[in-house]
Design a protein around this motif. Sequence first.
Motif, PDB file in Angstrom:
ATOM      1  N   ASP A  17      33.185  35.952 -16.552  1.00 20.40           N
ATOM      2  CA  ASP A  17      31.766  35.571 -16.550  1.00 20.40           C
ATOM      3  C   ASP A  17      31.444  34.815 -15.263  1.00 20.40           C
ATOM      4  N   PRO A  18      31.154  35.553 -14.174  1.00 17.35           N
ATOM      5  CA  PRO A  18      30.937  34.910 -12.874  1.00 17.35           C
ATOM      6  C   PRO A  18      29.683  34.031 -12.788  1.00 17.35           C
ATOM      7  N   ILE A  19      28.753  34.215 -13.692  1.00 16.73           N
ATOM      8  CA  ILE A  19      27.561  33.366 -13.682  1.00 16.73           C
ATOM      9  C   ILE A  19      27.892  32.001 -14.292  1.00 16.73           C
ATOM     10  N   LYS A  20      28.473  32.018 -15.450  1.00 12.72           N
ATOM     11  CA  LYS A  20      28.764  30.773 -16.167  1.00 12.72           C
ATOM     12  C   LYS A  20      29.834  29.935 -15.480  1.00 12.72           C
ATOM     13  N   TYR A  21      30.848  30.585 -14.923  1.00 10.38           N
ATOM     14  CA  TYR A  21      31.998  29.857 -14.371  1.00 10.38           C
ATOM     15  C   TYR A  21      32.080  29.918 -12.848  1.00 10.38           C
ATOM     16  N   ALA A  22      30.953  30.117 -12.202  1.00 14.84           N
ATOM     17  CA  ALA A  22      30.920  30.216 -10.737  1.00 14.84           C
ATOM     18  C   ALA A  22      31.342  28.899 -10.079  1.00 14.84           C
ATOM     19  N   PRO A  23      31.837  28.972  -8.846  1.00  9.15           N
ATOM     20  CA  PRO A  23      32.174  27.741  -8.122  1.00  9.15           C
ATOM     21  C   PRO A  23      30.943  26.852  -7.963  1.00  9.15           C
ATOM     22  N   LYS A  24      31.163  25.578  -7.961  1.00  7.97           N
ATOM     23  CA  LYS A  24      30.099  24.606  -7.736  1.00  7.97           C
ATOM     24  C   LYS A  24      30.060  24.257  -6.247  1.00  7.97           C
ATOM     25  N   LEU A  25      28.950  23.724  -5.801  1.00  8.70           N
ATOM     26  CA  LEU A  25      28.851  23.322  -4.394  1.00  8.70           C
ATOM     27  C   LEU A  25      29.533  21.981  -4.145  1.00  8.70           C
ATOM     28  N   ARG A  26      29.373  21.057  -5.068  1.00  9.92           N
ATOM     29  CA  ARG A  26      29.966  19.730  -4.886  1.00  9.92           C
ATOM     30  C   ARG A  26      31.321  19.667  -5.569  1.00  9.92           C
ATOM     31  N   ASN A  27      32.252  19.013  -4.916  1.00  6.12           N
ATOM     32  CA  ASN A  27      33.589  18.793  -5.466  1.00  6.12           C
ATOM     33  C   ASN A  27      34.271  20.084  -5.900  1.00  6.12           C
ATOM     34  N   THR A  28      34.088  21.131  -5.137  1.00  7.37           N
ATOM     35  CA  THR A  28      34.665  22.417  -5.501  1.00  7.37           C
ATOM     36  C   THR A  28      36.101  22.522  -4.997  1.00  7.37           C
ATOM     37  N   HIS A  29      36.767  23.543  -5.449  1.00  7.59           N
ATOM     38  CA  HIS A  29      38.133  23.842  -5.036  1.00  7.59           C
ATOM     39  C   HIS A  29      38.155  25.273  -4.515  1.00  7.59           C
ATOM     40  N   ILE A  30      39.112  25.561  -3.660  1.00  6.32           N
ATOM     41  CA  ILE A  30      39.326  26.951  -3.247  1.00  6.32           C
ATOM     42  C   ILE A  30      40.484  27.499  -4.060  1.00  6.32           C
ATOM     43  N   ASP A  31      40.588  28.814  -4.082  1.00  3.28           N
ATOM     44  CA  ASP A  31      41.707  29.465  -4.755  1.00  3.28           C
ATOM     45  C   ASP A  31      42.819  29.627  -3.724  1.00  3.28           C
ATOM     46  N   LYS A  32      43.903  28.913  -3.931  1.00  7.50           N
ATOM     47  CA  LYS A  32      45.018  28.913  -2.975  1.00  7.50           C
ATOM     48  C   LYS A  32      46.136  29.879  -3.360  1.00  7.50           C
ATOM     49  N   TYR A  33      45.969  30.575  -4.471  1.00  7.10           N
ATOM     50  CA  TYR A  33      47.054  31.405  -4.982  1.00  7.10           C
ATOM     51  C   TYR A  33      47.059  32.780  -4.341  1.00  7.10           C
ATOM     52  N   ALA A  34      47.559  32.820  -3.095  1.00  8.25           N
ATOM     53  CA  ALA A  34      47.674  34.067  -2.348  1.00  8.25           C
ATOM     54  C   ALA A  34      48.842  33.949  -1.383  1.00  8.25           C
ATOM     55  N   ALA A  35      49.386  35.087  -1.024  1.00  6.59           N
ATOM     56  CA  ALA A  35      50.563  35.105  -0.154  1.00  6.59           C
ATOM     57  C   ALA A  35      50.229  34.793   1.301  1.00  6.59           C
ATOM     58  N   ASP A  36      49.025  35.137   1.723  1.00  9.03           N
ATOM     59  CA  ASP A  36      48.656  34.913   3.118  1.00  9.03           C
ATOM     60  C   ASP A  36      47.148  34.665   3.240  1.00  9.03           C
ATOM     61  N   THR A  37      46.728  34.427   4.459  1.00  8.03           N
ATOM     62  CA  THR A  37      45.340  34.068   4.727  1.00  8.03           C
ATOM     63  C   THR A  37      44.374  35.186   4.355  1.00  8.03           C
ATOM     64  N   LYS A  38      44.703  36.413   4.723  1.00  6.61           N
ATOM     65  CA  LYS A  38      43.801  37.535   4.426  1.00  6.61           C
ATOM     66  C   LYS A  38      43.647  37.733   2.926  1.00  6.61           C
ATOM     67  N   ALA A  39      44.739  37.616   2.198  1.00  3.05           N
ATOM     68  CA  ALA A  39      44.665  37.763   0.745  1.00  3.05           C
ATOM     69  C   ALA A  39      43.849  36.629   0.124  1.00  3.05           C
ATOM     70  N   MET A  40      44.002  35.426   0.665  1.00  2.21           N
ATOM     71  CA  MET A  40      43.252  34.280   0.148  1.00  2.21           C
ATOM     72  C   MET A  40      41.753  34.496   0.359  1.00  2.21           C
ATOM     73  N   LYS A  41      41.383  35.049   1.492  1.00  6.28           N
ATOM     74  CA  LYS A  41      39.974  35.301   1.794  1.00  6.28           C
ATOM     75  C   LYS A  41      39.382  36.314   0.818  1.00  6.28           C
ATOM     76  N   LYS A  42      40.186  37.255   0.340  1.00  5.05           N
ATOM     77  CA  LYS A  42      39.708  38.321  -0.542  1.00  5.05           C
ATOM     78  C   LYS A  42      39.677  37.936  -2.017  1.00  5.05           C
ATOM     79  N   LEU A  43      40.224  36.789  -2.379  1.00  6.07           N
ATOM     80  CA  LEU A  43      40.231  36.405  -3.784  1.00  6.07           C
ATOM     81  C   LEU A  43      38.807  36.269  -4.310  1.00  6.07           C
ATOM     82  N   PRO A  44      38.550  36.754  -5.524  1.00  4.34           N
ATOM     83  CA  PRO A  44      37.186  36.720  -6.066  1.00  4.34           C
ATOM     84  C   PRO A  44      36.549  35.329  -6.049  1.00  4.34           C
ATOM     85  N   TRP A  45      37.315  34.310  -6.402  1.00  2.25           N
ATOM     86  CA  TRP A  45      36.765  32.943  -6.417  1.00  2.25           C
ATOM     87  C   TRP A  45      36.297  32.533  -5.028  1.00  2.25           C
ATOM     88  N   ASN A  46      37.137  32.774  -4.021  1.00  2.00           N
ATOM     89  CA  ASN A  46      36.801  32.370  -2.656  1.00  2.00           C
ATOM     90  C   ASN A  46      35.613  33.167  -2.111  1.00  2.00           C
TER      91      ASN A  46
END
Length: 94
Positions: A17-46
């Motif tokens: 549910d990308p609407i209900k659980y979308a990233p927030k602007l304040r105090n947000t986190h990135i998704d770090k669970y990727a093997a490399d930079t390109k994969a991290m950029k492609k993660l749905p959360w990021n």
Amino acid sequence: FARDGVSVERTELYIKDPIKYAPKLRNTHIDKYAADTKAMKKLPWNRGLVHKFAAKAEEIVANCEDGRFGTEAIDWVSLFSDRLYDVFKQVVKA
């Protein structure tokens, strides 16, 4: 980077549910669970985070009446994507 990445549980909820659980602007986190930079950029959360920042920037520019941003179109998605790519590189190096 001192902050933990977004939790696996939260990213799973976001995918369902990308609407209900979308990233927030304040105090947000990135998704770090990727093997490399390109994969991290492609993660749905990021990608969602990039679009959230871009939408907010567009809103700010649209509401700014003094013309400080000029009249040319700004590709906010590319700007935020490039900036976060630099952050992702630092996360991978850490």
